[in-house]
Design an enzyme around this catalytic site. Structure first.
Site, PDB file in Angstrom:
ATOM      1  N   THR A  81      -3.310 -11.980  -2.080  1.00 42.05           N
ATOM      2  CA  THR A  81      -2.129 -11.501  -1.370  1.00 42.05           C
ATOM      3  C   THR A  81      -0.871 -12.203  -1.883  1.00 42.05           C
ATOM      4  OG1 THR A  81      -2.297 -13.198   0.347  1.00 42.05           O
ATOM      5  CG2 THR A  81      -3.525 -11.142   0.709  1.00 42.05           C
ATOM      6  N   THR A 112     -14.575  -1.368  -5.341  1.00 43.24           N
ATOM      7  CA  THR A 112     -14.210  -0.137  -6.025  1.00 43.24           C
ATOM      8  C   THR A 112     -15.472   0.478  -6.625  1.00 43.24           C
ATOM      9  OG1 THR A 112     -12.001  -0.960  -6.538  1.00 43.24           O
ATOM     10  CG2 THR A 112     -12.823   0.863  -7.877  1.00 43.24           C
ATOM     11  N   GLU A 151     -16.161 -10.297   0.383  1.00 41.40           N
ATOM     12  CA  GLU A 151     -17.033 -10.120   1.534  1.00 41.40           C
ATOM     13  C   GLU A 151     -16.185 -10.050   2.805  1.00 41.40           C
ATOM     14  OE1 GLU A 151     -20.007 -13.164   1.556  1.00 41.40           O
ATOM     15  OE2 GLU A 151     -20.801 -12.592  -0.408  1.00 41.40           O
ATOM     16  N   CYS A 208     -18.797  -6.315  -7.364  1.00 38.57           N
ATOM     17  CA  CYS A 208     -18.889  -6.639  -5.934  1.00 38.57           C
ATOM     18  C   CYS A 208     -18.757  -8.139  -5.740  1.00 38.57           C
ATOM     19  CB  CYS A 208     -20.211  -6.148  -5.366  1.00 38.57           C
ATOM     20  SG  CYS A 208     -20.553  -4.397  -5.681  1.00 38.57           S
ATOM     21  N   GLN A 237      14.298   6.362   0.357  1.00 40.79           N
ATOM     22  CA  GLN A 237      15.631   6.351   0.983  1.00 40.79           C
ATOM     23  C   GLN A 237      16.608   7.217   0.193  1.00 40.79           C
ATOM     24  OE1 GLN A 237      15.891   4.811   3.858  1.00 40.79           O
ATOM     25  NE2 GLN A 237      18.017   5.406   4.217  1.00 40.79           N
ATOM     26  N   GLU A 284      -6.414  -8.699  -5.278  1.00 37.85           N
ATOM     27  CA  GLU A 284      -6.310  -9.718  -6.333  1.00 37.85           C
ATOM     28  C   GLU A 284      -5.439 -10.890  -5.878  1.00 37.85           C
ATOM     29  OE1 GLU A 284      -7.679 -10.789 -10.268  1.00 37.85           O
ATOM     30  OE2 GLU A 284      -8.146  -9.079  -8.975  1.00 37.85           O
TER      31      GLU A 284
END
Length: 410
Positions: free
Chosen positions: A392, A164, A131, A128, A363, A390
């Site tokens: 952006t 998670t 936040e 954890c 596609q 992890e």
């Protein structure tokens, strides 16, 4: 230093084939069901425990592979099976690594077995850190841990998000602020044992993808843990904080603190890149098989350049992504500095490749690709997470650009 090679050795190939078989025979047949149920796939985790995949020993063996390729190889094969189920299998490893990296021998021996349980009674653990107001900006954590010296206890208050296994874990590892003035250097990690009062699950997220992986908020309301649950111990923490204060003072502030935090994340990103490669490869293989067998206008659609060229690009991008992941993994295990943010490069390119390749697979399959009768729509939904968690894609580009320019990474 391990000799660099582009070829897996015999032992690595055996492990790869073993993992591939488990992914094909156990994970894939269960993927659609658990995606629809949006629940933790306990039976699959139990099967992984029975064969030795869901265990600290297995991941430790891969982590200490001197070539650096053990972890990315394992991640690619498991996530080739299904991203949601694979994340449920490997998610406990995040917490275990946190304890291994920071804990004492006694803490490692006490808590890691409780994270995994055994094949008859599997457990999971949660790491954890993020936040609601502190995702990419790790120096902005608000969860506080205050030491109660009279009782030798730490009192933790705050809310964690995107955890998670959050709330369903047997053991939670919580990152909290112990000295707000030191930025991320003022953080410490704590074990929250099973059944601790004050810890509860908040919102469980209903996600676009990786739906077989449990993701939720974790609320900590006056959570009290024994002093022995501070990873590394109080003496080591006090020494580290003293050094950080001295360095911050010499630097005229805490800017260098954030650089160290970003460098830590940089080293872990190739594993996420490998997950993305596995998902992309899975979608490409479905599309290739479909293009070979689907006929339109009297011939397989792969005979059409519009389809064939897409498949050529897909395979090229997947192989390039894997090579970037392998390079970064090899550099990390051999202590090579990421002077050009090679870890972020691997994660950026692989995650963007996964999004693009899975979209191309839909596609190529046309209307069939848009239905849940075929797995590529699920793979496309799963792939979206790689450009977000992890760090952006935007953060990866920022890290790379600052590394190239020589500017500080903040």
């Amino acid at each position: 230093m391990a000799e660099f090679t582009m070829e897996l050795n015999e032992e690595q190939r055996e492990v790869r084939d073993w993992l591939h078989g488990f992914a094909a025979d156990v994970i894939r047949p269960a993927a659609a069901e658990w995606d629809e149920r949006e629940e933790t796939p306990w039976p699959v985790i139990q099967e992984a425990a029975k064969v030795g995949i869901y265990s600290l020993d297995f991941y430790a063996q891969q982590y200490f592979d001197p070539t650096g390729l053990g972890i990315p190889m394992a991640m690619e094969e498991l996530f080739w099976g299904d991203a949601g189920i694979a994340l449920s299998i490997v998610g406990t490893g995040l917490a275990a690594v946190g304890v291994l990296a920071n804990g004492t021998e006694e803490q490692i021996g006490t808590w890691i077995p409780q994270m995994y349980g055994d094949q008859n009674d599997v457990k999971v653990a949660a790491f954890c850190s993020s936040e609601p107001d502190a995702g990419s900006d790790v120096a902005s954590l608000r969860t506080r841990a205050v030491y109660d010296e009279a009782r030798d206890e730490w009192v933790i208050n705050g809310t964690k998000t995107w955890a998670t296994n959050g709330g369903i874990a047997n053991v939670h590892v919580v990152v909290a602020v112990v000295d707000p003035e030191l930025g991320s250097k003022g953080h410490a990690s704590f074990i929250v044992p099973p059944g601790t009062a004050g810890l509860s699950q908040g919102q469980k997220f209903k996600k676009h993808g990786i739906r077989a992986s449990h993701t939720a908020e974790v609320v900590l309301d006056n959570v009290r843990v024994p002093g022995s649950c501070l990873l590394g111990g109080k003496e080591k923490l006090d020494e580290r904080l003293a050094r950080a204060r001295e360095k911050a003072g010499a630097a005229g502030g805490s800017g260098s603190v954030k650089n160290a935090a970003m460098a830590t994340f940089e080293a872990s990103r190739p594993a996420v890149g490998a997950m993305a490669v596995g998902t992309a490869r899975a979608a490409y293989e479905v599309a290739l098989d479909y293009a070979r067998t689907r006929e339109q206008f009297g011939r397989p659609i792969i005979d059409n350049q519009g389809v064939a060229f897409q498949l050529a690009d897909m395979r090229t991008q997947i192989d390039a992504a894997r090579l970037l992941v392998w390079r970064a993994s090899w550099m990390a295990v051999n202590g090579k500095p990421f002077t050009a943010a090679e870890g972020s490069m691997s994660k950026l390119f692989a995650s963007e490749t996964a999004k693009k390749v899975t979209a191309q697979a839909i596609q190529i399959l046309g209307g069939n690709g848009y239905t849940r009768e075929y797995p590529v729509e699920r793979m496309h939904r799963d792939a979206a997470i790689y450009t977000i968690f992890e760090g952006t894609s935007e953060i990866q580009r920022l890290v790379i650009a600052r590394a190239l320019s020589g500017m500080p990474i903040r």
